[in-house]
Write a protein that holds these residues in place. Structure first.
Motif, short mmCIF file in Angstrom:
data_model
loop_
_atom_site.label_atom_id
_atom_site.label_comp_id
_atom_site.label_asym_id
_atom_site.label_seq_id
_atom_site.Cartn_x
_atom_site.Cartn_y
_atom_site.Cartn_z
N VAL A 77 0.85 -1.20 0.00
CA VAL A 77 0.00 0.00 0.00
C VAL A 77 0.88 1.25 0.00
O VAL A 77 0.60 2.24 0.66
CB VAL A 77 -0.97 0.01 1.21
CG1 VAL A 77 -2.09 -0.99 1.01
CG2 VAL A 77 -0.24 -0.28 2.52
N LEU A 78 1.97 1.19 -0.77
CA LEU A 78 2.90 2.32 -0.87
C LEU A 78 2.18 3.56 -1.37
O LEU A 78 1.31 3.48 -2.25
CB LEU A 78 4.04 1.96 -1.82
CG LEU A 78 5.17 2.98 -1.96
CD1 LEU A 78 5.92 3.14 -0.63
CD2 LEU A 78 6.13 2.57 -3.08
N ARG A 79 2.53 4.69 -0.81
CA ARG A 79 1.87 5.94 -1.15
C ARG A 79 1.86 6.19 -2.65
O ARG A 79 2.87 6.03 -3.35
CB ARG A 79 2.59 7.11 -0.47
CG ARG A 79 1.86 8.44 -0.61
CD ARG A 79 2.69 9.61 -0.13
NE ARG A 79 3.92 9.69 -0.90
CZ ARG A 79 5.08 10.06 -0.40
NH1 ARG A 79 5.20 10.36 0.87
NH2 ARG A 79 6.16 10.11 -1.16
N ASN A 80 0.70 6.59 -3.16
CA ASN A 80 0.56 6.84 -4.59
C ASN A 80 0.79 8.32 -4.91
O ASN A 80 1.15 9.11 -4.03
CB ASN A 80 -0.82 6.38 -5.08
CG ASN A 80 -1.97 7.08 -4.36
OD1 ASN A 80 -1.82 8.18 -3.81
ND2 ASN A 80 -3.13 6.44 -4.35
N TYR A 86 1.17 4.32 2.35
CA TYR A 86 2.33 4.13 3.23
C TYR A 86 3.57 4.89 2.73
O TYR A 86 3.91 4.86 1.55
CB TYR A 86 2.66 2.64 3.32
CG TYR A 86 3.93 2.34 4.10
CD1 TYR A 86 4.01 2.61 5.46
CD2 TYR A 86 5.04 1.79 3.46
CE1 TYR A 86 5.18 2.35 6.17
CE2 TYR A 86 6.20 1.51 4.17
CZ TYR A 86 6.26 1.79 5.52
OH TYR A 86 7.41 1.52 6.23
N ALA A 87 4.24 5.56 3.66
CA ALA A 87 5.51 6.23 3.39
C ALA A 87 6.57 5.63 4.29
O ALA A 87 6.44 5.68 5.52
CB ALA A 87 5.39 7.73 3.64
N PRO A 88 7.63 5.03 3.73
CA PRO A 88 8.68 4.39 4.54
C PRO A 88 9.52 5.40 5.32
O PRO A 88 9.39 6.61 5.15
CB PRO A 88 9.53 3.66 3.50
CG PRO A 88 8.72 3.65 2.24
CD PRO A 88 7.86 4.87 2.29
N PHE A 89 10.39 4.87 6.18
CA PHE A 89 11.33 5.72 6.92
C PHE A 89 12.15 6.56 5.94
O PHE A 89 12.46 6.13 4.83
CB PHE A 89 12.27 4.86 7.76
CG PHE A 89 11.64 4.31 9.02
CD1 PHE A 89 11.49 5.10 10.15
CD2 PHE A 89 11.18 3.00 9.05
CE1 PHE A 89 10.90 4.60 11.29
CE2 PHE A 89 10.60 2.49 10.20
CZ PHE A 89 10.46 3.29 11.33
N LYS A 105 10.99 8.40 10.65
CA LYS A 105 9.60 8.03 10.90
C LYS A 105 9.02 7.40 9.65
O LYS A 105 9.52 7.62 8.53
CB LYS A 105 8.76 9.25 11.29
CG LYS A 105 8.50 10.26 10.18
CD LYS A 105 7.59 11.38 10.67
CE LYS A 105 7.09 12.29 9.55
NZ LYS A 105 8.15 13.04 8.87
N GLU A 106 8.00 6.57 9.87
CA GLU A 106 7.22 6.04 8.76
C GLU A 106 5.78 6.46 8.98
O GLU A 106 5.37 6.77 10.11
CB GLU A 106 7.34 4.51 8.68
CG GLU A 106 6.96 3.78 9.96
CD GLU A 106 7.16 2.26 9.88
OE1 GLU A 106 7.18 1.72 8.77
OE2 GLU A 106 7.28 1.64 10.96
N GLY A 107 5.00 6.50 7.89
CA GLY A 107 3.65 7.02 8.03
C GLY A 107 2.66 6.34 7.10
O GLY A 107 3.03 5.59 6.19
N PHE A 108 1.39 6.63 7.34
CA PHE A 108 0.31 6.15 6.46
C PHE A 108 -0.73 7.27 6.39
O PHE A 108 -1.25 7.71 7.42
CB PHE A 108 -0.32 4.88 7.00
CG PHE A 108 -1.29 4.24 6.03
CD1 PHE A 108 -0.88 3.19 5.22
CD2 PHE A 108 -2.60 4.69 5.92
CE1 PHE A 108 -1.76 2.61 4.31
CE2 PHE A 108 -3.48 4.12 5.02
CZ PHE A 108 -3.06 3.07 4.21
N THR A 109 -1.04 7.73 5.16
CA THR A 109 -1.93 8.87 4.98
C THR A 109 -3.31 8.43 4.49
O THR A 109 -3.43 7.65 3.54
CB THR A 109 -1.32 9.86 3.97
OG1 THR A 109 -0.07 10.33 4.47
CG2 THR A 109 -2.25 11.04 3.75
#
Length: 330
Positions: A77-80, A86-89, A105-109
């Motif tokens: 679900v890598l950020r499109n 999802y955005a990795p470290f 940090k890693e994130g999910f938008t």
């Protein structure tokens, strides 16, 4: 005790912020408090917001479950290109002058989804969200969607008080043109590692948020620092603690532009102390086509606009691209 530099001494301080009660029926009284908070630091707490502790705890538990997944599962679900997923470290570089690499940090938008037959469905920041596999994380999407709507509701309540603080009508911002189809992102963050400013290592580099306001929930692990006056050198940093039952709110750059510099967005960063740290900020920005120009109450004959008018989506796109352009250059 070892000798400490001026910055090391300053960051031991803990910030004291104004607390706004959203259950207060006297909105004008709340507006006076909020106005002073915005002039003092641009950060404040809100209480009696109506978001249950149970829902917030559930959102944090689901967030931890996602970040605990194997990297290959998260990368599905890598950020499109619409900034969802999802955005990795090390994916963002917010303070290129002081950071040696991207944030630890890693994130999910998760973003705003309007009507499929609405005017903004295919525009940037309004595309459908992408979600983890429900077989892997059952109930995850449902919890996040519910929490998202609650956070949006609270931000719109704050916008009413913000309008009064700027001597505007209470519903000035809560119109279809401004907050009817907002560019509103909720981001799950997971921080790791120990920061070392002397080596350019930060959990999250110093920055001011891009939008109108941000509503922040944290897990209680200390790490957030604010700089109340970004123009003073050397910068003075203060820790901002979490308060159970309260949310931290801060102003963004769009509101600074909108208010013609009357309210200031506030520089902040996160330092890691070796503990895992989780947060869920909600970033509120106006609708896609909203024109950001000096508010009528912030205009005067001798106070010309400091910023040119700009469409909200244009401004946000420029800021997002700048953050990731720095990474490509390093």
């Amino acid at each position: 005790m070892e000798n400490k530099t001026e910055e090391e001494v300053s960051i031991i301080k803990v910030s004291s912020l104004t607390c706004i009660d959203l259950d207060n029926s006297d909105l004008h009284q709340s507006a006076v408090l909020l106005k002073q908070a915005c002039l003092d630091s641009g950060f404040f707490y809100v209480i009696n917001h109506g978001i249950s502790e149970e829902l917030k705890d559930e959102a944090f538990e689901h967030s931890k479950k996602f970040f605990a997944l194997p990297l290959e599962e998260k990368m599905k679900v890598l950020r499109n290109e619409k900034y969802r997923g999802y955005a990795p470290f090390h994916d963002s570089l917010l303070d290129p002058e002081n950071q040696v690499r991207g944030d630890y940090k890693e994130g999910f938008t998760i973003g705003f989804e309007g009507s499929k037959d609405g005017p903004h469905w295919d525009k940037p920041f309004h595309s459908p969200n992408i979600w983890p596999n429900p077989d892997v994380l059952p109930g995850w999407r449902e919890t996040m969607e519910k929490y998202y709507q609650e956070a949006l509701r609270v931000c719109k309540s704050i916008a009413k008080i913000m309008a009064l603080a700027l001597d505007l009508d209470v519903d000035y911002f809560n119109t279809p043109e401004m907050l009817g189809n907002p560019i509103a992102d909720m981001v799950l963050f997971h921080y790791e590692g120990k920061s070392d400013p002397s080596k350019g290592i930060y959990a999250c580099g110093a920055h001011s948020d891009f939008g109108m306001m941000s509503l922040l929930a944290t897990d209680g692990v200390m790490g957030l620092q604010i700089c109340k006056d970004k123009d003073v050198k050397p910068q003075k940093w203060e820790y901002t603690p979490s308060i159970k039952g309260a949310y931290i709110v801060n102003l963004g750059d769009l509101l600074e532009r909108w208010s013609n510099g009357y309210f200031k967005s506030t520089l902040h960063r996160v330092l890691g102390n070796g503990q895992d740290r989780y947060s869920i900020p909600f970033f509120l920005k106006p609708s896609h086509d909203c024109i950001i120009e000096c508010l009528p109450t912030c205009q005067s004959e001798n106070n010309l606009p400091k910023y040119p008018a700009i469409k909200c989506s244009t401004y946000i796109s420029q800021r997002y691209k700048a953050v990731h352009a720095h990474l490509k250059q390093t």
